[in-house]
Write an enzyme that holds these catalytic residues in place. Structure first.
Site, PDB file in Angstrom:
ATOM      1  N   ASP A   1     -18.646   2.031  -2.473  1.00  0.00           N
ATOM      2  CA  ASP A   1     -19.222   1.230  -1.398  1.00  0.00           C
ATOM      3  C   ASP A   1     -18.473  -0.101  -1.366  1.00  0.00           C
ATOM      4  O   ASP A   1     -18.621  -0.930  -2.277  1.00  0.00           O
ATOM      5  CB  ASP A   1     -20.716   1.022  -1.691  1.00  0.00           C
ATOM      6  CG  ASP A   1     -21.435   0.290  -0.566  1.00  0.00           C
ATOM      7  OD1 ASP A   1     -20.809  -0.577   0.074  1.00  0.00           O
ATOM      8  OD2 ASP A   1     -22.615   0.583  -0.346  1.00  0.00           O
TER       9      ASP A   1
ATOM     10  N   THR B   1     -12.349  -3.586  17.738  1.00  0.00           N
ATOM     11  CA  THR B   1     -12.945  -3.092  18.988  1.00  0.00           C
ATOM     12  C   THR B   1     -12.499  -3.919  20.192  1.00  0.00           C
ATOM     13  O   THR B   1     -12.270  -5.127  20.074  1.00  0.00           O
ATOM     14  CB  THR B   1     -14.489  -3.139  18.895  1.00  0.00           C
ATOM     15  OG1 THR B   1     -15.042  -2.770  20.151  1.00  0.00           O
ATOM     16  CG2 THR B   1     -15.007  -4.519  18.527  1.00  0.00           C
TER      17      THR B   1
ATOM     18  N   SER C   1     -23.062  -7.637  21.004  1.00  0.00           N
ATOM     19  CA  SER C   1     -24.083  -7.075  20.096  1.00  0.00           C
ATOM     20  C   SER C   1     -23.778  -7.606  18.701  1.00  0.00           C
ATOM     21  O   SER C   1     -22.687  -8.130  18.446  1.00  0.00           O
ATOM     22  CB  SER C   1     -24.014  -5.544  20.074  1.00  0.00           C
ATOM     23  OG  SER C   1     -22.860  -5.112  19.357  1.00  0.00           O
TER      24      SER C   1
ATOM     25  N   TYR D   1     -23.248  -5.795  16.126  1.00  0.00           N
ATOM     26  CA  TYR D   1     -22.101  -5.018  15.635  1.00  0.00           C
ATOM     27  C   TYR D   1     -20.784  -5.643  16.125  1.00  0.00           C
ATOM     28  O   TYR D   1     -19.858  -5.871  15.338  1.00  0.00           O
ATOM     29  CB  TYR D   1     -22.198  -3.553  16.107  1.00  0.00           C
ATOM     30  CG  TYR D   1     -20.834  -2.933  16.257  1.00  0.00           C
ATOM     31  CD1 TYR D   1     -20.075  -2.599  15.139  1.00  0.00           C
ATOM     32  CD2 TYR D   1     -20.256  -2.761  17.522  1.00  0.00           C
ATOM     33  CE1 TYR D   1     -18.789  -2.096  15.283  1.00  0.00           C
ATOM     34  CE2 TYR D   1     -18.983  -2.261  17.666  1.00  0.00           C
ATOM     35  CZ  TYR D   1     -18.254  -1.926  16.546  1.00  0.00           C
ATOM     36  OH  TYR D   1     -16.978  -1.457  16.687  1.00  0.00           O
ATOM     37  N   HIS D   2     -20.701  -5.891  17.439  1.00  0.00           N
ATOM     38  CA  HIS D   2     -19.449  -6.458  17.970  1.00  0.00           C
ATOM     39  C   HIS D   2     -19.179  -7.835  17.355  1.00  0.00           C
ATOM     40  O   HIS D   2     -18.037  -8.210  17.125  1.00  0.00           O
ATOM     41  CB  HIS D   2     -19.515  -6.553  19.497  1.00  0.00           C
ATOM     42  CG  HIS D   2     -19.396  -5.217  20.202  1.00  0.00           C
ATOM     43  ND1 HIS D   2     -20.481  -4.540  20.692  1.00  0.00           N
ATOM     44  CD2 HIS D   2     -18.327  -4.439  20.475  1.00  0.00           C
ATOM     45  CE1 HIS D   2     -20.082  -3.398  21.254  1.00  0.00           C
ATOM     46  NE2 HIS D   2     -18.777  -3.310  21.135  1.00  0.00           N
TER      47      HIS D   2
ATOM     48  N   LYS E   1     -17.222  -7.689  14.189  1.00  0.00           N
ATOM     49  CA  LYS E   1     -15.779  -7.448  14.369  1.00  0.00           C
ATOM     50  C   LYS E   1     -15.063  -8.749  14.787  1.00  0.00           C
ATOM     51  O   LYS E   1     -13.885  -8.928  14.504  1.00  0.00           O
ATOM     52  CB  LYS E   1     -15.546  -6.354  15.406  1.00  0.00           C
ATOM     53  CG  LYS E   1     -16.106  -4.996  15.001  1.00  0.00           C
ATOM     54  CD  LYS E   1     -15.110  -4.160  14.211  1.00  0.00           C
ATOM     55  CE  LYS E   1     -15.732  -2.859  13.751  1.00  0.00           C
ATOM     56  NZ  LYS E   1     -14.801  -1.888  13.212  1.00  0.00           N
TER      57      LYS E   1
ATOM     58  N   THR F   1     -27.688   9.756  31.537  1.00  0.00           N
ATOM     59  CA  THR F   1     -28.424   8.514  31.280  1.00  0.00           C
ATOM     60  C   THR F   1     -27.583   7.274  31.607  1.00  0.00           C
ATOM     61  O   THR F   1     -27.028   6.636  30.713  1.00  0.00           O
ATOM     62  CB  THR F   1     -28.857   8.465  29.803  1.00  0.00           C
ATOM     63  OG1 THR F   1     -27.683   8.650  28.989  1.00  0.00           O
ATOM     64  CG2 THR F   1     -29.859   9.547  29.470  1.00  0.00           C
TER      65      THR F   1
HETATM   66  N1  USQ Z   1     -24.193   3.476  28.442  1.00  0.00           N
HETATM   67  C1  USQ Z   1     -24.883   4.151  29.460  1.00  0.00           C
HETATM   68  N2  USQ Z   1     -25.569   5.261  29.126  1.00  0.00           N
HETATM   69  C2  USQ Z   1     -25.615   5.773  27.863  1.00  0.00           C
HETATM   70  C3  USQ Z   1     -24.894   5.096  26.831  1.00  0.00           C
HETATM   71  C4  USQ Z   1     -24.205   3.946  27.163  1.00  0.00           C
HETATM   72  O1  USQ Z   1     -24.864   3.736  30.613  1.00  0.00           O
HETATM   73  O2  USQ Z   1     -26.278   6.803  27.651  1.00  0.00           O
HETATM   74  C5  USQ Z   1     -23.441   2.265  28.776  1.00  0.00           C
HETATM   75  C6  USQ Z   1     -23.794   1.052  27.903  1.00  0.00           C
HETATM   76  O3  USQ Z   1     -24.885   0.335  28.434  1.00  0.00           O
HETATM   77  C7  USQ Z   1     -22.492   0.291  27.910  1.00  0.00           C
HETATM   78  C8  USQ Z   1     -21.414   1.373  27.999  1.00  0.00           C
HETATM   79  O4  USQ Z   1     -22.078   2.539  28.469  1.00  0.00           O
HETATM   80  O5  USQ Z   1     -22.388  -0.493  29.046  1.00  0.00           O
HETATM   81  C9  USQ Z   1     -20.727   1.690  26.681  1.00  0.00           C
HETATM   82  O6  USQ Z   1     -21.674   2.060  25.703  1.00  0.00           O
HETATM   83  P1  USQ Z   1     -21.229   2.938  24.441  1.00  0.00           P
HETATM   84  O7  USQ Z   1     -22.455   3.227  23.630  1.00  0.00           O
HETATM   85  O8  USQ Z   1     -20.416   4.099  24.892  1.00  0.00           O
HETATM   86  O9  USQ Z   1     -20.205   1.969  23.661  1.00  0.00           O
HETATM   87  P2  USQ Z   1     -20.410   0.652  22.777  1.00  0.00           P
HETATM   88  O10 USQ Z   1     -21.829   0.403  22.442  1.00  0.00           O
HETATM   89  O11 USQ Z   1     -19.665  -0.443  23.446  1.00  0.00           O
HETATM   90  O12 USQ Z   1     -19.689   1.008  21.399  1.00  0.00           O
HETATM   91  C10 USQ Z   1     -18.671   2.001  21.271  1.00  0.00           C
HETATM   92  C11 USQ Z   1     -18.532   2.307  19.786  1.00  0.00           C
HETATM   93  C12 USQ Z   1     -18.022   1.074  19.060  1.00  0.00           C
HETATM   94  C13 USQ Z   1     -16.737   0.592  19.697  1.00  0.00           C
HETATM   95  C14 USQ Z   1     -16.937   0.332  21.181  1.00  0.00           C
HETATM   96  C15 USQ Z   1     -15.649   0.030  21.903  1.00  0.00           C
HETATM   97  O13 USQ Z   1     -19.762   2.756  19.229  1.00  0.00           O
HETATM   98  O14 USQ Z   1     -17.825   1.371  17.695  1.00  0.00           O
HETATM   99  O15 USQ Z   1     -16.302  -0.594  19.084  1.00  0.00           O
HETATM  100  O16 USQ Z   1     -17.464   1.537  21.795  1.00  0.00           O
HETATM  101  S1  USQ Z   1     -15.891  -1.036  23.294  1.00  0.00           S
HETATM  102  O17 USQ Z   1     -16.991  -0.487  24.116  1.00  0.00           O
HETATM  103  O18 USQ Z   1     -14.661  -1.069  24.031  1.00  0.00           O
HETATM  104  O19 USQ Z   1     -16.291  -2.334  22.783  1.00  0.00           O
END
Ligand code: USQ
Length: 406
Positions: free
Chosen positions: A74, A145, A187, A189-190, A193, A261
């Protein structure tokens, strides 16, 4: 090369381990298996049936004759163990995936916020600290990210990490500088990073560590050339409301006749990359390390941008799936444009897998094949960014009442 893959049991880590082992590298996975524990906590499982890491590496050896070594460590908590492992094995390169990667999971509760910050920041810092302490000049490649930039555009493309700025000096001249693009996390999480970026900047400057940070978009797809070799080498596939990412969620929703969704208007534009391209990019980054003393090398690891509602409409056209327009559980801009520069990977020969070419096979080969394993009750996204938003999330996309939120 001897390569240590921190977090090599995860969604991008596992196919990366296979890809690099296949290319002839000596691969060691260090992992605390936290993703498997989180599955247990959330009561969900990967869509694809996953074997233990020991079984996966055994099958890989039986199929290819190559060994991938696994070490249960870990990074965030076992600093002495990590340091001793690095001192003994002295890898040429380290790939760092060992972080909690889901934004909704990081926003579930105060406990999840603490866990995500403590785990991610400590893991990164422990690694950097240990490298300096044992005098190991390994190239560190980190999976960052696109979310560090935020997703708002000011009508200009997002550069690869650094923004050229002019600063007005006291004598009336303009000093030119390149600064880290202003961090704008959406978020917890973000945010971790974004903090990682500062840790890398400091250790590269102070100790000459060689660091590459990959600002990756949303990964879609499941298979790479190596995960296809045997059913037990299959990659994980998350579809639940916390870990499932948007495009993979839409694919499985279409396969089980669940309304797609879309959060809010679906006007959110995001960057995407296929898992096969993701592992290729990591290999390219490994082959192009920065020199000692150089600033952190940053690549934008994405190949196309799409608006969420366009993805939903595309999948709806392909499959006949209905679309549910839902209250957004996140606090994010309802609409944004996104233009991203990614010439560095393209310049190194990356030839992208496009949605246009890969989507249909993903639906048929993975989503439909394993649809029988889906627990429909785990599909809704119930992690809300604020208490006020939580109160608006009372029904799931099929109209059933969700648990009440106090
Ligand atoms: N979204 C929907 N419907 C859903 C799921 C998500 O409309 O059922 C929307 C969210 O509200 C958001 C977008 O889709 O606006 C992206 O959500 P996501 O869950 O696909 O992505 P995110 O939470 O941003 O995180 C994912 C990974 C993360 C990575 C990131 C890259 O889990 O590890 O860092 O994508 S980025 O999005 O470019 O920051």
């Amino acid at each position: 090369m001897k390569i240590a893959i921190m977090g090599g049991d995860g969604f991008v880590g596992w196919p990366t381990a296979l890809h690099l082992s296949d290319a002839g590298h000596d691969v060691h996975i260090l992992d605390n298996l936290s993703r498997r524990w989180i599955d247990t906590e959330l009561g969900v499982q990967s869509l694809t049936p996953m074997d233990s890491i020991q079984e996966r590496t055994r099958i890989w050896h039986a199929e290819t004759g190559r060994r991938i070594h696994f070490h249960l460590i870990d990074l965030a908590r076992d600093y002495d163990l990590l340091k001793a492992w690095l001192a003994e094995h002295r890898p040429d390169a380290i790939i760092h995936f060992a972080e909690q990667r889901a934004a909704p999971y990081s926003m579930k509760s105060d406990r999840h916020k603490n866990y995500t910050v403590n785990n991610n920041v400590s893991a990164t810092h422990n690694l950097l600290n240990a490298l300096v302490e044992i005098g190991l000049d390994a190239h560190l490649v980190h999976l960052g990210t696109m979310g560090v930039y935020g997703y708002s555009t000011v009508g200009a493309a997002i550069p690869e990490g650094y923004l050229p700025v002019g600063i007005e000096t006291v004598d009336g001249n303009t000093a030119s500088q390149e600064i880290l693009y202003p961090a704008n996390p959406g978020s917890i999480y973000h945010m971790t990073k974004c903090l990682d970026q500062l840790l890398f900047q400091f250790y590269a400057k102070n100790d000459g560590l060689r660091v590459t940070d990959l600002h990756q978009g949303i990964v879609w797809g499941t298979h790479t050339a190596q995960t296809r070799l045997h059913p037990q080498l299959v990659n994980r596939f998350d579809y639940d409301g916390d870990y499932g990412t948007v495009l993979n969620r839409f694919l499985i929703q279409a396969a089980i006749d669940y309304p797609l969704t879309v959060h809010g208007t679906g006007g959110q534009t995001r960057a995407f990359i296929h898992i096969q391209d993701s592992v290729r990019c990591i290999e390219i980054a490994l082959n192009n390390p920065p020199v000692r003393g150089a600033r952190v090398e940053i690549f934008n690891q994405m190949t196309e941008t799409h608006r969420v509602r366009d993805l939903a409409e595309m999948i709806s056209r392909m499959t006949g799936a209905r679309i549910a327009w839902l209250p957004n559980p996140r606090k994010e801009a309802p609409e944004n444009d996104l233009i991203v520069r990614n010439e560095k990977f393209l310049g190194h020969g990356l030839s992208p897998t496009t949605l246009e070419n890969g989507l249909l096979s993903e639906i048929v080969d993975v989503a439909k094949k394993f649809a029988y394993r889906v627990d429909r009750s785990r599909v809704p996204a119930v992690s809300a960014w604020t208490r006020d938003i939580a109160r608006t999330l009372n029904r799931d996309p099929e109209g059933k009442m969700l648990r009440s939120v106090s």
